[in-house]
Write a protein that holds these residues in place. Sequence first.
Motif, short mmCIF file in Angstrom:
data_model
loop_
_atom_site.label_atom_id
_atom_site.label_comp_id
_atom_site.label_asym_id
_atom_site.label_seq_id
_atom_site.Cartn_x
_atom_site.Cartn_y
_atom_site.Cartn_z
N LEU A 11 23.78 35.80 53.67
CA LEU A 11 25.23 35.60 53.66
C LEU A 11 25.62 34.18 54.07
O LEU A 11 26.51 33.57 53.46
N GLU A 12 24.93 33.65 55.05
CA GLU A 12 25.22 32.31 55.54
C GLU A 12 25.18 31.29 54.39
O GLU A 12 26.10 30.50 54.20
N GLY A 13 24.10 31.30 53.63
CA GLY A 13 23.96 30.38 52.51
C GLY A 13 25.01 30.62 51.44
O GLY A 13 25.56 29.67 50.87
N CYS A 14 25.30 31.87 51.16
CA CYS A 14 26.30 32.20 50.14
C CYS A 14 27.68 31.72 50.58
O CYS A 14 28.46 31.21 49.75
N VAL A 15 28.00 31.85 51.85
CA VAL A 15 29.28 31.37 52.37
C VAL A 15 29.38 29.86 52.18
O VAL A 15 30.42 29.35 51.75
N MET A 85 23.17 23.87 52.86
CA MET A 85 23.34 24.56 51.59
C MET A 85 22.16 24.26 50.66
O MET A 85 21.60 25.15 50.03
N ALA A 86 21.77 22.99 50.58
CA ALA A 86 20.64 22.59 49.75
C ALA A 86 19.33 23.23 50.25
O ALA A 86 18.51 23.69 49.45
N GLU A 87 19.15 23.27 51.57
CA GLU A 87 17.96 23.90 52.14
C GLU A 87 17.92 25.38 51.83
O GLU A 87 16.87 25.94 51.51
N PHE A 88 19.09 26.04 51.92
CA PHE A 88 19.18 27.46 51.59
C PHE A 88 18.77 27.68 50.13
O PHE A 88 18.00 28.60 49.83
N TRP A 92 15.76 29.98 49.00
CA TRP A 92 16.05 31.15 48.17
C TRP A 92 15.20 31.15 46.91
O TRP A 92 14.64 32.17 46.53
N GLN A 93 15.10 30.00 46.26
CA GLN A 93 14.32 29.92 45.02
C GLN A 93 12.85 30.22 45.28
O GLN A 93 12.20 30.91 44.49
#
Length: 111
Positions: A11-15, A85-88, A92-93
């Motif tokens: 959720l953190e990254g999506c936010v 955000m870039a690290e997330f 994720w990938q």
Amino acid sequence: MNNSQLLKGILEGCVLFVISDGEVYGYELVQKLNKLGFTDLIGGTVYPLLQKLEKRGDLNSQRKPSLEGPSRKYYSLTKQGKKQMAEFADQWQSLELVVNQIISKKGGQDD
């Protein structure tokens, strides 16, 4: 499977990604996340996360007047937030590749 633990992790990254589209206030963010598929998400989950991200330096906030009532706290991404955000996205990938590989092999079990 209970999604709540899985949800907390992403959720953190999506936010951060949603806020990267432009500043939003808390309730607006909840509505956007609901429309994007987080249908069970409530403000009680999002507001503490916004406070955490702001305290960590990923978000800035600014109070602005509202035509519909009291002023609202609008959140925007900081330089650090963009980095997070870039690290997330990278994490994720990588995780997505591993999970998809496991699923495609059915966990390595033979039928």
